[in-house]
Design an enzyme around this catalytic site. Structure first.
Site, PDB file in Angstrom:
ATOM      1  N   ASP A  16       0.847  -1.196   0.000  1.00  0.00           N
ATOM      2  CA  ASP A  16       0.000   0.000   0.000  1.00  0.00           C
ATOM      3  C   ASP A  16       0.877   1.239   0.000  1.00  0.00           C
ATOM      4  OD1 ASP A  16      -2.739   1.211   0.311  1.00  0.00           O
ATOM      5  OD2 ASP A  16      -1.801   2.033   2.105  1.00  0.00           O
ATOM      6  N   GLU A  18       0.803   5.535   0.667  1.00  0.00           N
ATOM      7  CA  GLU A  18       0.141   6.783   1.045  1.00  0.00           C
ATOM      8  C   GLU A  18       0.769   7.877   0.186  1.00  0.00           C
ATOM      9  OE1 GLU A  18      -2.459   6.926   2.879  1.00  0.00           O
ATOM     10  OE2 GLU A  18      -2.348   4.855   3.568  1.00  0.00           O
ATOM     11  N   HIS A 156      -5.696   3.800   6.973  1.00  0.00           N
ATOM     12  CA  HIS A 156      -5.116   4.917   6.218  1.00  0.00           C
ATOM     13  C   HIS A 156      -3.668   5.207   6.578  1.00  0.00           C
ATOM     14  CE1 HIS A 156      -9.000   5.504   4.491  1.00  0.00           C
ATOM     15  NE2 HIS A 156      -9.547   5.817   5.645  1.00  0.00           N
ATOM     16  N   ASP A 161      -3.001  -0.766   6.767  1.00  0.00           N
ATOM     17  CA  ASP A 161      -3.861  -1.169   5.656  1.00  0.00           C
ATOM     18  C   ASP A 161      -3.379  -2.480   5.034  1.00  0.00           C
ATOM     19  OD1 ASP A 161      -5.489   0.973   6.046  1.00  0.00           O
ATOM     20  OD2 ASP A 161      -4.875   2.102   4.275  1.00  0.00           O
TER      21      ASP A 161
END
Length: 218
Positions: A16, A18, A156, A161
């Site tokens: 993941d 960000e 988040h 995540d």
């Protein structure tokens, strides 16, 4: 990019990003996390903050909690991305909405920052969940986790995540392995309920490459 797979893999890397925003052509990666999975069990984690070289918008910080102060002194994308690519190797990648988001960021940054493409095949748990869990009104990662009774606290942030999505993927995979989701008799893709001019029908999720359809009985 590699191929989008609708399958339950035993060995993979769930990852993941960000970012500073949702524009895949302009925004920057500010955190990369991943979990290496072997025989369905997490074995190793990777997580690093990235200094994007630009101010992080306040809106992004409100979502993921990552601020300019937090990334100050952190390495740039070239360093972190090179370490991440070494970590994933040639593994199948798993993530939520990665086909339209994370994989696009990954491909762009790898080409621009390291002058190398990424050819890993990937599994998008968003598209899988839409087929396997049609009863859900929404298919956000937190919605899927809540459905399976998986902890959603800390959502988040990239590593949280990843941990959440790894558990969701295993649950969805068990539905696939248990025969609770039908597969296309032509190509093996997942059959998805669709609506057309003459009502609902089942269509192959590999459309337009495969155009198999079947009427819904009753």
């Amino acid at each position: 990019m590699g191929k989008n797979l609708n399958q339950y893999a035993a060995n993979y890397v769930v990852f993941d990003f960000e970012t500073t925003g949702i524009n895949v052509n302009k925004d920057k990666i500010i955190e990369i996390s991943a979990i290496k999975v072997r025989n369905h069990h997490p074995k190793e984690e990777f997580s690093a903050l990235v200094n994007p070289g630009i101010p992080i918008p306040e809106g992004a910080s409100r979502v993921n909690g990552i601020t300019d102060d937090l990334v100050k002194g952190c390495p740039g994308i070239e360093t972190v991305l090179a370490e991440f690519l070494d970590f994933i190797g040639e593994d199948v990648l798993v993530g939520h909405n990665i086909g339209a988001f994370d994989m696009v960021f990954l491909d762009r940054e790898a080409r621009e920052s390291l002058f190398r493409p990424v050819f890993n095949d990937y599994v998008d748990t968003l598209s899988l969940a839409r087929v396997c869990l049609p009863q859900l009104g929404r298919h956000r990662l937190t919605d899927i986790a809540a459905y399976f009774g998986i902890e959603t606290q800390g959502a988040h942030r990239a590593l949280n995540d990843c941990r959440m999505n790894q558990q969701c993927y295993e649950k969805i995979g068990q539905l696939l392995e248990g025969g609770q989701v039908e597969r296309c008799p032509r190509c093996g893709g997942l059959l998805k309920k669709r609506n057309g001019r003459f009502g609902a029908f089942y269509g192959c999720s590999n459309f337009p490459q495969c155009r198999y359809t079947r009427n819904i009985e009753g």
